[in-house]
Scaffold this motif. Structure first.
Motif, PDB file in Angstrom:
ATOM      1  N   THR A   1      -3.225  -6.735   3.864  1.00  0.00           N
ATOM      2  CA  THR A   1      -4.513  -6.141   4.233  1.00  0.00           C
ATOM      3  C   THR A   1      -4.852  -6.433   5.689  1.00  0.00           C
ATOM      4  O   THR A   1      -5.361  -5.559   6.412  1.00  0.00           O
TER       5      THR A   1
ATOM      6  N   GLU B   1      -5.361  -0.545  -4.851  1.00  0.00           N
ATOM      7  CA  GLU B   1      -4.269  -1.319  -4.262  1.00  0.00           C
ATOM      8  C   GLU B   1      -4.781  -2.500  -3.446  1.00  0.00           C
ATOM      9  O   GLU B   1      -4.131  -3.543  -3.369  1.00  0.00           O
ATOM     10  N   ALA B   2      -5.961  -2.359  -2.841  1.00  0.00           N
ATOM     11  CA  ALA B   2      -6.533  -3.463  -2.065  1.00  0.00           C
ATOM     12  C   ALA B   2      -6.863  -4.650  -2.953  1.00  0.00           C
ATOM     13  O   ALA B   2      -6.811  -5.805  -2.506  1.00  0.00           O
TER      14      ALA B   2
ATOM     15  N   TYR C   1       0.829  -1.201   0.000  1.00  0.00           N
ATOM     16  CA  TYR C   1       0.000   0.000   0.000  1.00  0.00           C
ATOM     17  C   TYR C   1       0.868   1.257   0.000  1.00  0.00           C
ATOM     18  O   TYR C   1       1.879   1.323   0.692  1.00  0.00           O
TER      19      TYR C   1
ATOM     20  N   GLY D   1      -6.722   3.456   5.010  1.00  0.00           N
ATOM     21  CA  GLY D   1      -7.203   2.132   5.393  1.00  0.00           C
ATOM     22  C   GLY D   1      -7.086   1.903   6.891  1.00  0.00           C
ATOM     23  O   GLY D   1      -7.993   1.362   7.526  1.00  0.00           O
TER      24      GLY D   1
ATOM     25  N   GLN E   1      -6.749   5.272  -4.538  1.00  0.00           N
ATOM     26  CA  GLN E   1      -5.558   4.437  -4.413  1.00  0.00           C
ATOM     27  C   GLN E   1      -5.822   3.238  -3.514  1.00  0.00           C
ATOM     28  O   GLN E   1      -5.378   2.126  -3.804  1.00  0.00           O
ATOM     29  N   LEU E   2      -6.539   3.463  -2.416  1.00  0.00           N
ATOM     30  CA  LEU E   2      -6.817   2.377  -1.486  1.00  0.00           C
ATOM     31  C   LEU E   2      -7.619   1.269  -2.152  1.00  0.00           C
ATOM     32  O   LEU E   2      -7.309   0.071  -1.994  1.00  0.00           O
TER      33      LEU E   2
ATOM     34  N   ALA F   1      -2.837   5.652   1.003  1.00  0.00           N
ATOM     35  CA  ALA F   1      -3.816   4.564   1.050  1.00  0.00           C
ATOM     36  C   ALA F   1      -3.703   3.798   2.356  1.00  0.00           C
ATOM     37  O   ALA F   1      -4.719   3.423   2.966  1.00  0.00           O
ATOM     38  N   LEU F   2      -2.466   3.555   2.810  1.00  0.00           N
ATOM     39  CA  LEU F   2      -2.275   2.842   4.074  1.00  0.00           C
ATOM     40  C   LEU F   2      -2.832   3.645   5.241  1.00  0.00           C
ATOM     41  O   LEU F   2      -3.473   3.088   6.139  1.00  0.00           O
TER      42      LEU F   2
END
Length: 309
Positions: A215, A206-207, A35, A43, A202-203, A39-40
């Protein structure tokens, strides 16, 4: 509740916080490979906000009082939002040791800002303990800096993260005088998550490609080092000074060394172990209190004359 038990809850909450924050460094290594920084952060905050929201519903926590919102908003933007993105990004630009060195300026800034803006005292034991712990953090950082590279951008990002962390803590302290630890944490997390919404695209993308382990580590970061640890932090912060709580976080580098040893098989060298011991010793000094001498009485004073009617 027994007053003695109540007196022990704040130190216990601080211990929970530093242990979970130390564990976050191990999880970030896994999640950060899959990530991007924004995004990280989104999340992690989303998972934390979900857990905090459920807890608020169970405990029937309402909205924080109006007087608490200024501190909640500032800490949410600086600490929950900007700090997490800047730190994630900075750690991709520099090695772990350099990041630890720069970010550990944060507790010193907390003590200085707390003294300036909140009127917190800076007793000699606190200053001495922070000096010892910072020396330990430097030793840990230098011992971990051999295998990676650094960039000016990365150092600047880590420095900005440290400043944001300090500003967020100092802003949060007054808010805890009006709202509960759970309220201040939940709505600070909400502010941070809203600020990170530009990274939602982005999240999602990328997930879809991230491994399940990455994840799950992101979810762990949200539920435990964010939802639980930030709440226990706020509970302890409400019952002590910002500087003293900031000094407590110097235990994190020592715990990271231990957890990396146990979980990742990274055997620490003598310099790393010595730095970790210094970190813990400094925290012990900063949290200690000077002994108070019993006042002398007339009976204990040999040259005092007896009282006469």
């Amino acid at each position: 509740m027994n007053p003695r038990h109540t007196h022990l809850l704040a130190p216990a909450a601080a211990v929970v916080t530093v242990v979970l924050w130390a564990s976050a460094f191990v999880s970030i290594r896994s999640a950060g490979d899959a990530y991007s920084p924004g995004a990280l952060a989104l999340g992690r905050l989303s998972a934390g906000l979900l857990a905090l929201g459920v807890l608020c519903l169970v405990r029937r926590e309402g909205l924080p009082p109006r007087a608490a919102w200024r501190g909640i908003a500032i800490s949410g933007v600086l600490w929950f939002g900007f700090y997490m993105v800047a730190l994630n990004w900075g750690e991709q630009q520099v090695d772990a040791g350099t990041a630890a060195l720069v970010v550990n300026i944060g507790p010193i800034l907390i003590a200085l800002l707390g003294a300036r803006l909140l009127g917190d005292a800076m007793p000699p034991r606190l200053l001495a303990g922070m000096a010892v712990s910072f020396a330990g953090a430097v030793a840990v950082g230098l011992s971990m800096s051999g295998g990676g590279g650094s960039s000016v951008l990365g150092v600047v990002l880590c420095l900005l993260a440290a400043v944001a962390y300090a500003g967020g803590v100092v802003a949060q302290k007054p808010a805890l005088g009006h709202g509960s630890a759970l309220q201040v944490t939940t709505f600070g997390c909400l502010v941070g998550a809203v600020g990170c919404l530009p990274f939602a695209g982005q999240l999602v993308s990328e997930a879809a490609d991230a491994p399940v382990s990455a994840t799950l580590n992101m979810v762990y970061l949200g539920v435990f080092p964010t939802a639980l640890a930030f709440t226990t932090w706020a509970y302890a912060l409400a019952r002590t000074t910002a500087g003293r709580m900031g000094a407590t976080t110097y235990a994190v580098p020592a715990l990271v060394v231990l957890m990396s040893w146990l979980a990742l098989g990274e055997v620490p060298g003598l310099m790393t172990l010595g730095g970790g011991v210094l970190c813990l010793a400094g925290v012990a000094v900063s949290r200690s209190r000077p002994r108070t001498r019993a006042p002398r009485t007339l009976e204990s004073s040999g040259d005092a004359e007896p009282l006469r009617k």
